[in-house]
Design an enzyme around this catalytic site. Sequence first.
Site, PDB file in Angstrom:
ATOM      1  N   GLY A 143      36.246  53.060  35.908  1.00 23.85           N
ATOM      2  CA  GLY A 143      34.984  52.453  35.498  1.00 23.85           C
ATOM      3  C   GLY A 143      34.092  52.160  36.697  1.00 23.85           C
ATOM      4  N   GLN A 147      34.414  47.569  28.794  1.00 26.74           N
ATOM      5  CA  GLN A 147      35.187  46.726  27.864  1.00 26.74           C
ATOM      6  C   GLN A 147      34.962  47.115  26.400  1.00 26.74           C
ATOM      7  OE1 GLN A 147      37.531  44.508  28.475  1.00 26.74           O
ATOM      8  NE2 GLN A 147      37.312  44.311  30.690  1.00 26.74           N
ATOM      9  N   HIS A 163      42.340  52.667  31.232  1.00 26.91           N
ATOM     10  CA  HIS A 163      43.399  51.643  31.218  1.00 26.91           C
ATOM     11  C   HIS A 163      43.012  50.402  30.404  1.00 26.91           C
ATOM     12  CE1 HIS A 163      41.995  48.656  34.352  1.00 26.91           C
ATOM     13  NE2 HIS A 163      41.309  49.694  34.799  1.00 26.91           N
ATOM     14  N   CYS A 217      41.587  34.402  43.041  1.00 25.15           N
ATOM     15  CA  CYS A 217      42.766  33.579  43.275  1.00 25.15           C
ATOM     16  C   CYS A 217      43.192  33.659  44.735  1.00 25.15           C
ATOM     17  CB  CYS A 217      43.887  34.101  42.388  1.00 25.15           C
ATOM     18  SG  CYS A 217      45.019  32.825  41.934  1.00 25.15           S
TER      19      CYS A 217
HETATM   20  N1  PLP Z   1      33.347  46.933  34.363  1.00 22.75           N
HETATM   21  C1  PLP Z   1      33.963  46.005  33.627  1.00 22.75           C
HETATM   22  C2  PLP Z   1      33.169  45.236  32.626  1.00 22.75           C
HETATM   23  C3  PLP Z   1      35.330  45.772  33.785  1.00 22.75           C
HETATM   24  O1  PLP Z   1      35.933  44.834  33.047  1.00 22.75           O
HETATM   25  C4  PLP Z   1      36.042  46.534  34.743  1.00 22.75           C
HETATM   26  C5  PLP Z   1      37.474  46.282  34.982  1.00 22.75           C
HETATM   27  O2  PLP Z   1      37.938  45.170  35.036  1.00 22.75           O
HETATM   28  C6  PLP Z   1      35.348  47.497  35.480  1.00 22.75           C
HETATM   29  C7  PLP Z   1      34.009  47.670  35.265  1.00 22.75           C
HETATM   30  C8  PLP Z   1      36.048  48.333  36.505  1.00 22.75           C
HETATM   31  O3  PLP Z   1      36.860  49.292  35.891  1.00 22.75           O
HETATM   32  P1  PLP Z   1      38.018  50.033  36.727  1.00 22.75           P
HETATM   33  O4  PLP Z   1      39.142  49.075  36.832  1.00 22.75           O
HETATM   34  O5  PLP Z   1      38.385  51.226  35.906  1.00 22.75           O
HETATM   35  O6  PLP Z   1      37.433  50.400  38.025  1.00 22.75           O
END
Ligand code: PLP
Length: 390
Positions: free
Chosen positions: A71, A180, A202, A328
């Site tokens: 993403g 999401q 994923h 964290c």
């Molecule tokens: N955008 C959103 C809203 C996400 O929740 C995430 C992942 O947590 C990402 C982008 C990034 O995706 P990736 O883990 O495949 O790089």
Amino acid sequence: MDRIYLDNAATTPIAPEVIDAMVESLTYSYGNPSSTHSFGQEVREKVELVRRNIASKLHVKPGEIVFTSCGTESNNLAIRGSVEHLGVKRIITSPLEHKCVEECTRAMKKIHGVELVYIKPDSLGNISSESLREALAESREKTLVSIMHANNEIGNLIDLKEFALICKEYDAYFHTDTVQTIGHLDLNFEEIPVDFASCSAHKFHGPKGIGFAFIRKNLGLKSIICGGPQERNLRAGTENVSGIVGLGKAFDLAYQDLDSTKEFIKEIKKYCIESLQVEFPDIQFNGESGNMDKSLYTVLSVLLPFYDPMIGFKLDMKGIAISQGSACSSGAASMSGVMMRIIPEHLVGKSTPLRVSFSSMTRKEDIDKFIACLVAIKNELKLNNFQLNN
Ligand code: PLP
């Protein structure tokens, strides 16, 4: 100890059918899809079949689906690509975007001098269509709007079609981070005229390290990675074939049972809200996440009516995995940028944010155990405070 996983917005367990498909691909489909011999061409066929299936579900052309590594990369391709190849000089975005969008837009300002305009969300984290209109009306510079479909921390949804139509009206490009929502909501990009969207396998029981970008055809975007002409010149590098096969399987599984899965998970979320309200009558839900109609059904952002910055660690010790919506360090958590904006100032230091996120593999018994652990932690805290003060 039986462990319980309630962090599905971070990532989901991989489906067994996906593993089988990937093992078969890794074992037998080792040709390079760019090779002209039969080994390569057999694999090319498999990659194109996945592309066609995804495109048909989203009502787009196969050539508009570009496989990427995740993403994050898909969002970077849309944002960076539109600045470097489409002449975008201004980006309208929000302060609640995922880090990959936030950092990429900032980098565009730093590297290319792009103007960044932030739309202010309301106290529940909503971005109004009026404020988008106002921001668009302010300048005639070539503009990209980048606003996420569903927020990964508080689950707020925007009306994607309305936002896309407003962008069209003002002749602005529209990128939406759908990481999401793809795999969880039915999206028809023929009816919703977005220019760019992103997906990560994923998040819906597929493998990590594979995703895709939807890039509307004929915009003139080019790869932001230098190299070969793969993915129609939009993403250089040999395709992650087994990842694509796994993504394709996870995507098929997600859309095969979308409605029933959605109803099942909604029921779990409702059960979680109601059970939390019974044990903690003063509990609040952040943003729109407690509103079943206005938030993503997989995410519930909770504000516990007591303060315990170590709660994520304590729950983990009891076998419950959740997210604190936080960065964290050394076990204790500091609040994320999104939480800092959403939680009322007078509750900071008095309440604890938690993100609970569900999948089709979550059971009501998991919720019962999670809440029993929260009650135990609250009671331990009370006892400790009593001993400290006496
Ligand atoms: N955008 C959103 C809203 C996400 O929740 C995430 C992942 O947590 C990402 C982008 C990034 O995706 P990736 O883990 O495949 O790089």
